[in-house]
Scaffold this motif. Structure first.
Motif, PDB file in Angstrom:
ATOM      1  N   THR A   3      48.967  38.569  32.997  1.00 37.15           N
ATOM      2  CA  THR A   3      48.685  39.525  31.933  1.00 37.15           C
ATOM      3  C   THR A   3      48.777  38.834  30.575  1.00 37.15           C
ATOM      4  O   THR A   3      47.889  38.984  29.731  1.00 37.15           O
ATOM      5  CB  THR A   3      49.662  40.719  31.993  1.00 37.15           C
ATOM      6  OG1 THR A   3      49.525  41.352  33.270  1.00 37.15           O
ATOM      7  CG2 THR A   3      49.377  41.718  30.892  1.00 37.15           C
ATOM      8  N   GLY A  63      40.880  43.596  31.174  1.00 33.42           N
ATOM      9  CA  GLY A  63      41.066  43.233  32.575  1.00 33.42           C
ATOM     10  C   GLY A  63      39.936  43.692  33.473  1.00 33.42           C
ATOM     11  O   GLY A  63      40.162  44.096  34.608  1.00 33.42           O
ATOM     12  N   THR A  66      37.801  40.248  35.506  1.00 35.04           N
ATOM     13  CA  THR A  66      38.740  39.301  34.922  1.00 35.04           C
ATOM     14  C   THR A  66      38.484  37.866  35.355  1.00 35.04           C
ATOM     15  O   THR A  66      38.464  36.958  34.530  1.00 35.04           O
ATOM     16  CB  THR A  66      40.185  39.703  35.278  1.00 35.04           C
ATOM     17  OG1 THR A  66      40.379  41.053  34.875  1.00 35.04           O
ATOM     18  CG2 THR A  66      41.181  38.817  34.587  1.00 35.04           C
ATOM     19  N   ALA A 139      45.382  45.938  34.112  1.00 35.95           N
ATOM     20  CA  ALA A 139      43.995  45.475  34.188  1.00 35.95           C
ATOM     21  C   ALA A 139      43.143  46.550  34.845  1.00 35.95           C
ATOM     22  O   ALA A 139      43.538  47.144  35.847  1.00 35.95           O
ATOM     23  CB  ALA A 139      43.914  44.183  34.987  1.00 35.95           C
TER      24      ALA A 139
END
Length: 158
Positions: A3, A63, A66, A139
């Motif tokens: 993240t 996200g 990704t 995400a």
């Protein structure tokens, strides 16, 4: 960790693109200054680069897609490392144009090639990390079931 990696990389790309998109002629000037691409290609890259940076950055921050966005981001960063290294090796005295501006440096200004290369290489590593591991918390990929292998889910908190 993923993240953080995707948020940092995405944030840097959004900032870089946003600082260039308002004045695309500076972006074109920066790309031309590297003397790597034919004139017509350099113009196209100069106009497209801020848009690509913003789109890829937004995909990373939210996200979505990704891993694809991280591959593109990592390749962009490696291209930037190559370009800056090329300028340095060929004795060019230019501003990298990474966050707007670009072109030849003025009298008394010195290039910061080593810092630029280290920064961009570090960002490329964040892209590689983001490709390797699941997209992390918050995400959209996870919410949409696009998060990747469930065997990797335990690694997202590394």
């Amino acid at each position: 960790m993923t993240t953080v990696a995707r948020l940092v990389l995405g944030g840097v790309l959004i900032a870089a693109g946003a600082l260039k998109i308002g004045n695309p002629s500076d972006s074109v000037l920066a790309v031309k200054a590297y003397q790597l691409l034919p004139e017509s290609v350099a113009v196209g890259v100069g106009y497209a680069l801020p848009i690509v940076e913003i789109v890829v950055g937004v995909l990373l921050v939210v996200g979505l897609l990704t891993r694809v966005a991280a591959v593109i981001a990592a390749l962009l960063m490696l291209a930037f490392v190559f370009g800056i290294g090329w300028a340095w090796a060929n004795g060019l005295r230019i501003d990298c144009g990474c966050f707007g501006g670009g072109g030849q440096l003025g009298a008394g200004q010195e290039p910061a090639y080593l810092i630029d290369i280290l920064r961009d290489f570090g960002l490329a590593l964040l892209g590689v990390w983001t490709v390797r591991f699941p997209p992390g918390r918050f995400a959209l990929d996870g919410a949409l079931g696009l998060g990747g292998d469930s065997a990797d889910d335990d690694l997202e908190d590394l």
